[in-house]
Design a protein around this motif. Structure first.
Motif, PDB file in Angstrom:
ATOM      1  N   ILE A  13     -25.298  -4.915 -29.997  1.00 47.12           N
ATOM      2  CA  ILE A  13     -24.516  -4.041 -30.889  1.00 47.12           C
ATOM      3  C   ILE A  13     -23.643  -3.096 -30.062  1.00 47.12           C
ATOM      4  CG2 ILE A  13     -24.679  -2.229 -32.648  1.00 47.12           C
ATOM      5  CD1 ILE A  13     -27.327  -3.537 -33.541  1.00 47.12           C
ATOM      6  N   GLY A  14     -24.196  -2.585 -28.957  1.00 45.08           N
ATOM      7  CA  GLY A  14     -23.411  -1.729 -28.069  1.00 45.08           C
ATOM      8  C   GLY A  14     -22.226  -2.464 -27.480  1.00 45.08           C
ATOM      9  N   GLY A  15     -22.397  -3.770 -27.217  1.00 45.27           N
ATOM     10  CA  GLY A  15     -21.275  -4.568 -26.741  1.00 45.27           C
ATOM     11  C   GLY A  15     -20.145  -4.636 -27.752  1.00 45.27           C
ATOM     12  N   SER A  16     -20.484  -4.649 -29.048  1.00 46.13           N
ATOM     13  CA  SER A  16     -19.452  -4.632 -30.100  1.00 46.13           C
ATOM     14  C   SER A  16     -18.673  -3.313 -30.071  1.00 46.13           C
ATOM     15  CB  SER A  16     -20.105  -4.824 -31.477  1.00 46.13           C
ATOM     16  OG  SER A  16     -20.798  -6.046 -31.540  1.00 46.13           O
ATOM     17  N   CYS A  17     -19.381  -2.226 -29.799  1.00 47.43           N
ATOM     18  CA  CYS A  17     -18.706  -0.928 -29.674  1.00 47.43           C
ATOM     19  C   CYS A  17     -17.744  -0.930 -28.490  1.00 47.43           C
ATOM     20  CB  CYS A  17     -19.740   0.190 -29.500  1.00 47.43           C
ATOM     21  SG  CYS A  17     -20.924   0.360 -30.851  1.00 47.43           S
ATOM     22  N   ILE A  18     -18.194  -1.496 -27.377  1.00 50.59           N
ATOM     23  CA  ILE A  18     -17.342  -1.602 -26.182  1.00 50.59           C
ATOM     24  C   ILE A  18     -16.087  -2.427 -26.493  1.00 50.59           C
ATOM     25  CG2 ILE A  18     -17.187  -2.658 -23.893  1.00 50.59           C
ATOM     26  CD1 ILE A  18     -18.731  -0.171 -23.632  1.00 50.59           C
ATOM     27  N   ILE A  60     -33.507 -13.120 -23.602  1.00 51.77           N
ATOM     28  CA  ILE A  60     -33.822 -13.604 -24.954  1.00 51.77           C
ATOM     29  C   ILE A  60     -32.573 -13.999 -25.737  1.00 51.77           C
ATOM     30  CG2 ILE A  60     -35.950 -12.248 -25.113  1.00 51.77           C
ATOM     31  CD1 ILE A  60     -34.385 -10.267 -26.896  1.00 51.77           C
ATOM     32  N   LEU A  61     -31.387 -13.849 -25.136  1.00 51.95           N
ATOM     33  CA  LEU A  61     -30.109 -14.182 -25.794  1.00 51.95           C
ATOM     34  C   LEU A  61     -30.028 -13.506 -27.173  1.00 51.95           C
ATOM     35  CD1 LEU A  61     -30.001 -18.016 -24.984  1.00 51.95           C
ATOM     36  CD2 LEU A  61     -29.256 -16.099 -23.559  1.00 51.95           C
ATOM     37  N   PRO A  62     -29.975 -12.183 -27.214  1.00 53.90           N
ATOM     38  CA  PRO A  62     -30.117 -11.451 -28.487  1.00 53.90           C
ATOM     39  C   PRO A  62     -29.034 -11.764 -29.509  1.00 53.90           C
ATOM     40  CG  PRO A  62     -29.347  -9.995 -26.734  1.00 53.90           C
ATOM     41  CD  PRO A  62     -29.754 -11.272 -26.081  1.00 53.90           C
ATOM     42  N   TRP A  63     -27.855 -12.213 -29.069  1.00 55.16           N
ATOM     43  CA  TRP A  63     -26.786 -12.522 -30.024  1.00 55.16           C
ATOM     44  C   TRP A  63     -27.202 -13.669 -30.950  1.00 55.16           C
ATOM     45  CZ3 TRP A  63     -26.244 -12.341 -24.704  1.00 55.16           C
ATOM     46  CH2 TRP A  63     -26.375 -13.550 -24.026  1.00 55.16           C
ATOM     47  N   ASN A  64     -28.111 -14.527 -30.485  1.00 57.32           N
ATOM     48  CA  ASN A  64     -28.606 -15.597 -31.355  1.00 57.32           C
ATOM     49  C   ASN A  64     -29.599 -15.070 -32.389  1.00 57.32           C
ATOM     50  OD1 ASN A  64     -27.169 -17.786 -30.284  1.00 57.32           O
ATOM     51  ND2 ASN A  64     -28.604 -17.978 -28.571  1.00 57.32           N
ATOM     52  N   PRO A  70     -19.352 -22.936 -24.849  1.00 55.52           N
ATOM     53  CA  PRO A  70     -19.538 -23.879 -25.962  1.00 55.52           C
ATOM     54  C   PRO A  70     -20.054 -23.171 -27.214  1.00 55.52           C
ATOM     55  CG  PRO A  70     -21.333 -24.074 -24.380  1.00 55.52           C
ATOM     56  CD  PRO A  70     -20.330 -23.154 -23.760  1.00 55.52           C
ATOM     57  N   ALA A  71     -19.846 -23.768 -28.354  1.00 55.23           N
ATOM     58  CA  ALA A  71     -20.300 -23.174 -29.625  1.00 55.23           C
ATOM     59  C   ALA A  71     -21.816 -23.009 -29.654  1.00 55.23           C
ATOM     60  CB  ALA A  71     -19.833 -24.043 -30.792  1.00 55.23           C
ATOM     61  N   SER A  72     -22.521 -23.893 -28.943  1.00 54.86           N
ATOM     62  CA  SER A  72     -23.983 -23.830 -28.928  1.00 54.86           C
ATOM     63  C   SER A  72     -24.510 -22.577 -28.244  1.00 54.86           C
ATOM     64  CB  SER A  72     -24.551 -25.065 -28.218  1.00 54.86           C
ATOM     65  OG  SER A  72     -24.066 -25.137 -26.882  1.00 54.86           O
ATOM     66  N   SER A  73     -23.671 -21.884 -27.469  1.00 56.25           N
ATOM     67  CA  SER A  73     -24.109 -20.666 -26.777  1.00 56.25           C
ATOM     68  C   SER A  73     -24.353 -19.514 -27.743  1.00 56.25           C
ATOM     69  CB  SER A  73     -23.078 -20.240 -25.730  1.00 56.25           C
ATOM     70  OG  SER A  73     -21.871 -19.822 -26.354  1.00 56.25           O
ATOM     71  N   GLY A  74     -23.712 -19.573 -28.910  1.00 53.96           N
ATOM     72  CA  GLY A  74     -23.890 -18.520 -29.901  1.00 53.96           C
ATOM     73  C   GLY A  74     -23.036 -17.297 -29.667  1.00 53.96           C
ATOM     74  N   THR A  75     -22.200 -17.312 -28.638  1.00 53.44           N
ATOM     75  CA  THR A  75     -21.341 -16.170 -28.351  1.00 53.44           C
ATOM     76  C   THR A  75     -20.016 -16.669 -27.775  1.00 53.44           C
ATOM     77  OG1 THR A  75     -21.263 -14.017 -27.217  1.00 53.44           O
ATOM     78  CG2 THR A  75     -22.247 -15.848 -26.008  1.00 53.44           C
ATOM     79  N   THR A  76     -19.139 -15.741 -27.432  1.00 50.40           N
ATOM     80  CA  THR A  76     -17.848 -16.088 -26.842  1.00 50.40           C
ATOM     81  C   THR A  76     -17.700 -15.382 -25.499  1.00 50.40           C
ATOM     82  OG1 THR A  76     -16.679 -14.234 -27.880  1.00 50.40           O
ATOM     83  CG2 THR A  76     -16.827 -16.308 -29.140  1.00 50.40           C
ATOM     84  N   THR A  77     -16.727 -15.802 -24.737  1.00 46.56           N
ATOM     85  CA  THR A  77     -16.475 -15.171 -23.435  1.00 46.56           C
ATOM     86  C   THR A  77     -16.199 -13.685 -23.607  1.00 46.56           C
ATOM     87  OG1 THR A  77     -15.553 -17.238 -22.582  1.00 46.56           O
ATOM     88  CG2 THR A  77     -14.997 -15.223 -21.389  1.00 46.56           C
ATOM     89  N   ARG A  78     -15.391 -13.333 -24.592  1.00 49.77           N
ATOM     90  CA  ARG A  78     -15.053 -11.924 -24.833  1.00 49.77           C
ATOM     91  C   ARG A  78     -16.300 -11.111 -25.182  1.00 49.77           C
ATOM     92  NH1 ARG A  78     -12.334 -11.244 -30.372  1.00 49.77           N
ATOM     93  NH2 ARG A  78     -14.526 -11.704 -30.858  1.00 49.77           N
ATOM     94  N   ASP A  79     -17.098 -11.618 -26.132  1.00 47.75           N
ATOM     95  CA  ASP A  79     -18.279 -10.869 -26.573  1.00 47.75           C
ATOM     96  C   ASP A  79     -19.323 -10.773 -25.460  1.00 47.75           C
ATOM     97  OD1 ASP A  79     -17.043 -10.604 -28.984  1.00 47.75           O
ATOM     98  OD2 ASP A  79     -18.225 -12.135 -30.021  1.00 47.75           O
ATOM     99  N   LEU A  80     -19.446 -11.826 -24.661  1.00 51.35           N
ATOM    100  CA  LEU A  80     -20.408 -11.795 -23.561  1.00 51.35           C
ATOM    101  C   LEU A  80     -19.976 -10.787 -22.492  1.00 51.35           C
ATOM    102  CD1 LEU A  80     -23.042 -13.164 -22.658  1.00 51.35           C
ATOM    103  CD2 LEU A  80     -21.660 -14.760 -21.321  1.00 51.35           C
ATOM    104  N   LEU A  81     -18.677 -10.719 -22.235  1.00 47.93           N
ATOM    105  CA  LEU A  81     -18.151  -9.741 -21.290  1.00 47.93           C
ATOM    106  C   LEU A  81     -18.478  -8.324 -21.755  1.00 47.93           C
ATOM    107  CD1 LEU A  81     -16.306  -8.831 -18.915  1.00 47.93           C
ATOM    108  CD2 LEU A  81     -14.376  -9.006 -20.505  1.00 47.93           C
TER     109      LEU A  81
END
Length: 546
Positions: A135-140, A377-381, A159-170
């Motif tokens: 959630i803090g990453g969304s604020c960033i 734990i890959l919380p975005w999933n 990939p879509a299976s990762s559950g996230t995107t490059t931008r959101d992971l950054l």
């Protein structure tokens, strides 16, 4: 072996092998020079904890259940009004004896039996650390968009299976790296972060509140929307809403001794929390209702997440003033998420892991381990399916409520404030907290009973067909779990008394082992059938611990 020796944090001489797994610097009573938390620090703590994204959105599920805005707000007041007293009651042993939750749990579950409770809460803290970091990453992300709008267009290479995107992971890892230096500070120093947030976050919240009302030219349609449920359905809907407020705070109720152990005086950790919890959370949730109502007037739909709404403000060609306003509010929410993550998750996990591995882990190391687990734990999933995650959290609060029921009954009705602190750090068979090979079977019987009464209702919450009575009981699962575990534990102690003060002892908060040290005389019964049968006969005046 030499490496393992260097990794040890517990280097006190003269400890047996077993005792090295019971004590280290972060588990023994907090020394006076580290008791820095005063009345205002606890008030600032709850102002800080209330101003986060989850509190802002707490009423969204209530209004979706069919409640009107004012019925949802009443539910919030009642829910957090119940949390306040429980936080105060559970904080008291920590404030009086300056010990953290894992050590307090030893008094009721036993020296080694407490490890299961500690492990439970530690796992939850690690999971929540990852979720709050996401959630803090969304604020960033929103904050960076105000400076570099092109951030929103970073190409995705995952990939879509990762559950996230490059931008959101950054953005996730940016927030995670910002958290790491803060984790370094000990509990008695990190209070300054909450003071900062208690100033910045409410200021940003008020600015956001006024801005949305002006932008919508009013408070929007949600405040004039009537309830869609009535009668018994309305009543159970409100009970469900009250439970959701309490469930979201179950971990903070349990870990209340962690912060209270650093209190300058017991009173600093008690009444301020009693009042601060319901007032702060209720006011923030009201702001969330009105801002979301305003969003319906602006965009034609209710946007409950303040971060999503701020992102909407940046769509198109926003003015410089708009971008600065969004930057300030998003930065404030980033600070808010950071302090909430530290107080509710990092410190909790640090204390728990310290108790699980005191020979090698202290609070600081435990907090960093929680940060690493929070990524693994890959919380975005986890938060992709919010309904499933909410059901999981509700179920987990049942476990915590049963622990709270046993702990509160132990302190206020069984021990009646009497502790033997020495016995919390030794494996002597005649110690109060040895019970049966370090496990209090009475406590576990009560703990399981508090869980079982809600098991059928939980199955219904996952979609299975169950009797309506089980669903209703599960709707008040925190209360049913707490009351059943409390009652069963009390009855077991009547039939099978634990070592300690007798039934006729009066409530008095003091450390019996101090009396033993200075030669006060007490009549001590069998360590397996009732402990102290008479109150201590004093040779000199008793110091007032309160």
């Amino acid at each position: 072996m030499r490496l393992m020796k260097r990794l040890e944090v517990n280097k006190a001489p003269g400890l047996s092998y077993t005792e090295r797994f019971l004590a280290n610097e972060d588990l023994v009573p907090v020394p006076e020079e580290k008791r820095k938390w005063g009345t205002w620090n606890f008030i600032f703590l709850w102002i800080a904890n209330s101003f986060d994204v989850n509190t802002w959105m707490i009423t969204s599920s209530m209004i979706q259940l069919g409640l009107s805005w004012w019925q949802a707000w009443i539910s919030v007041w009642i829910g957090y009004g119940v949390v306040g007293p429980f936080v105060m009651l559970n904080a008291r042993p920590g404030a009086i004896f300056h010990i953290t939750f894992p050590v307090v749990a030893r008094t009721s579950f036993g020296l080694f039996g407490s490890l299961w409770c500690t492990f439970n809460r530690g796992v939850m803290a690690c999971i929540w650390f990852g979720v709050q970091t996401s959630i803090g990453g969304s604020c960033i992300k929103v904050m960076l968009r105000t400076i570099w709008p092109s951030v929103n267009n970073i190409p995705n290479h995952l990939p879509a299976s990762s559950g996230t995107t490059t931008r959101d992971l950054l953005c996730f890892f940016l927030f995670w790296f910002i958290s790491l230096p803060v984790v370094w500070f000990p509990i008695h120093q990190v209070r300054h972060l909450f003071t900062l947030k208690a100033i910045v976050a409410p200021t940003a919240g008020i600015v956001f509140f006024i801005w949305c009302i002006i932008k919508a030219k009013g408070v929007g349609p949600i405040l004039s929307q009537p309830a869609r449920v009535h009668g018994s359905e309305l009543g159970w809907g409100m009970l469900e809403s009250i439970r959701s407020c309490i469930s979201s705070m179950a971990t903070l109720i349990i870990n209340a001794p962690d912060f209270a152990s650093r209190a300058t005086t017991p009173s600093a950790a008690l009444w301020p929390q009693f009042f601060a919890v319901p007032i702060t959370f209720s006011l923030v949730s009201l702001a969330g209702i009105i801002v979301s109502s305003s969003s319906m007037a602006i965009y034609g739909e209710a946007i409950w997440s303040p971060i999503d709404l701020l992102g909407k403000f940046l769509d198109g060609e926003p003015s410089r003033a708009t971008r600065f306003g969004v930057w300030f509010i998003a930065t404030s929410f980033t600070i808010a998420q950071l302090s909430t993550n530290i107080s509710a998750n990092s410190i909790s996990a640090g204390c728990d892991l310290t108790a699980l591995f005191p020979r090698y882990i202290n609070i600081r190391r435990g907090s960093y381990i929680a940060a690493i687990v929070g990524v693994c734990i890959l919380p975005w999933n986890l938060i992709k399916d919010s309904n499933r995650f909410t059901s999981y959290l509700s179920a987990y609060s049942v476990f915590l409520s049963s622990i709270a029921g046993v702990m509160l009954t132990e302190y206020y009705f069984i021990r009646k404030g009497h502790y033997r602190l020495k016995d919390l750090y030794t494996s002597r068979r005649d110690g109060w907290y040895w019970y049966t090979w370090g496990v209090n079977l009475r406590a576990y019987a009560a703990y399981i009973a508090g869980i079982l009464i809600n098991v059928v209702g939980f199955a219904g919450a996952t979609g299975r067909k169950v009797p309506i009575a089980a669903t209703r009981i599960y709707g008040i699962s925190f209360f049913s779990g707490l009351l059943v575990s409390s009652l069963v534990y009390y009855l077991f102690n009547l039939v099978w008394p634990a070592p300690g003060p007798g039934r006729n002892a009066t409530f008095r908060e003091w450390d019996i082992s101090e009396c033993d040290e200075i030669g006060w005389v007490h009549s001590n019964g069998s360590s397996r059938s009732g402990g102290i049968e008479q109150e201590v006969e004093l040779k000199e005046e008793t110091p007032d611990r309160r």
